[in-house]
Structure formats: C-alpha cells, structure tokens
Scaffold this motif. Structure first.
Motif, short mmCIF file in Angstrom:
data_model
loop_
_atom_site.label_atom_id
_atom_site.label_comp_id
_atom_site.label_asym_id
_atom_site.label_seq_id
_atom_site.Cartn_x
_atom_site.Cartn_y
_atom_site.Cartn_z
N ALA A 27 0.72 -1.09 -0.28
CA ALA A 27 0.39 0.41 0.06
C ALA A 27 1.26 0.93 -0.42
N ARG A 28 2.05 1.37 0.50
CA ARG A 28 3.07 2.64 0.88
C ARG A 28 3.14 2.84 -0.78
N VAL A 29 3.40 1.16 -1.48
CA VAL A 29 4.52 1.92 -2.51
C VAL A 29 3.25 2.17 -3.91
N ASP A 30 1.69 1.48 -3.33
CA ASP A 30 0.90 1.83 -4.83
C ASP A 30 0.81 3.44 -3.87
N GLU A 31 0.53 4.25 -2.75
CA GLU A 31 0.59 5.25 -2.18
C GLU A 31 1.66 6.29 -2.89
N LEU A 99 10.15 -0.40 -6.29
CA LEU A 99 10.04 0.06 -7.33
C LEU A 99 9.41 1.61 -6.92
N ALA A 100 8.68 2.24 -5.87
CA ALA A 100 8.51 3.53 -5.69
C ALA A 100 10.06 3.99 -5.62
N ASP A 101 10.91 3.33 -4.87
CA ASP A 101 12.22 4.32 -4.16
C ASP A 101 13.07 4.52 -6.34
N LEU A 102 12.32 3.73 -7.14
CA LEU A 102 13.20 3.74 -8.77
C LEU A 102 12.40 4.27 -9.08
N VAL A 103 11.20 4.53 -9.14
CA VAL A 103 10.28 5.54 -10.12
C VAL A 103 10.60 6.72 -9.21
N ALA A 104 10.88 7.14 -7.92
CA ALA A 104 11.22 8.43 -7.83
C ALA A 104 12.24 8.82 -8.00
#
Length: 154
Positions: A27-31, A99-104
């Motif tokens: 949920a944290r990644v999706d958020e 993935l969130a870190d990579l995209v960021a």
C-alpha cells in the motif's frame, strides 16, 4: 510506465522487495506511485522542460520568473516527499528498496540533468539517493542515465 512496471514485477516473479506481498508495504508503494504523477513527475518534468527543452526548441531561455516558479513548485513537492514518504526510513516502503524508490529517483534525475542539483542541502534526500543507487547498482544506474545526463550538450 507504472502499469508496465507492475506487470513485469508480477509476470517475472521478481524479488518481493520490489513490489511487496505484505499489504501494508505494498500500500505504501502504491500510495507513492499514485501520488508521484502530479507531484514529483509533473513538477520535475516542468522544470526539465523549462530549463532544457523549451530553450532548445525556441532558441530562447525561459524568463527567470517562470524558472523560479517551476523550481519553487518542485521544492514544495520535494519537501512533501521527504516528510510524507521518506520520513526516517531508509526507503519509501521501509527497510528495502522498492519500485517506489526506483520511480522516485528516476523522476528526480530529470531536474538534476537540467542543472538543478535538488540534492544539495538536502541530506536526507542525498542519503536516500545513495541507498537506492547502491541497491540498483551504481554502474547500472549511471548507464541508465547516461543519455539524459548529456542532454545539455545538444
């Protein structure tokens, strides 16, 4: 690109840390992935377009006040990113890269490539960048950004 990343993660059964099976971490990644479109991506791209592409196409630099406005918008988003998503954790979803870190980080490289060092005077963001680069592999990260890092040489 987010839909493609999610598809690839699930199709190829990548390590769990990229898109965690733990629902709270996922949920944290999706958020973050939902938030970043109109914040980090939009503001970072606007600065990149304003500083690099518009002058390249028109042959004229953007007026300083427009650049200043784009920079300030990005700074607000960066502050929100640090406070809401990084907090005091090593990575967005916790103790492992996702993935969130990579995209960021990929999105944040656009303004950097345009000559705006958004990591300067942001130690929390700088340390997070170092951790993400190490998790991905410094050489791979540099290869992936080689072309965009030379955009100002066009």
């Amino acid at each position: 690109s987010i839909a493609i990343l999610l598809y690839l993660v699930q199709k190829f059964k990548t390590p769990d840390h990229w898109y965690p099976s733990d629902l709270q971490k996922r949920a944290r990644v999706d958020e973050y992935l939902a938030w970043q479109h109109v914040n980090i991506r939009a503001k970072g791209s606007k600065l990149f377009l304003s500083k690099v592409l518009v002058p390249l196409i028109t042959g004229q630099p953007l007026p300083p006040e427009k650049l200043e406005f784009a920079t300030e918008e990005l700074n607000v988003a960066l502050k929100q990113f640090e406070e809401k998503f990084l907090q005091d954790k090593p990575f967005i979803a916790g103790s492992e890269v996702s993935l969130a870190d990579l995209v960021a980080l990929v999105e944040l490289m656009q303004p950097v490539c345009a000559g705006y060092d958004l990591f300067e005077e942001r130690p929390k963001l700088t340390e997070w960048r170092r951790r993400v680069e190490e998790a991905v592999g410094k050489q791979l990260f540099q290869e992936a950004h080689q072309e965009i890092m030379n955009i100002k040489n066009l």
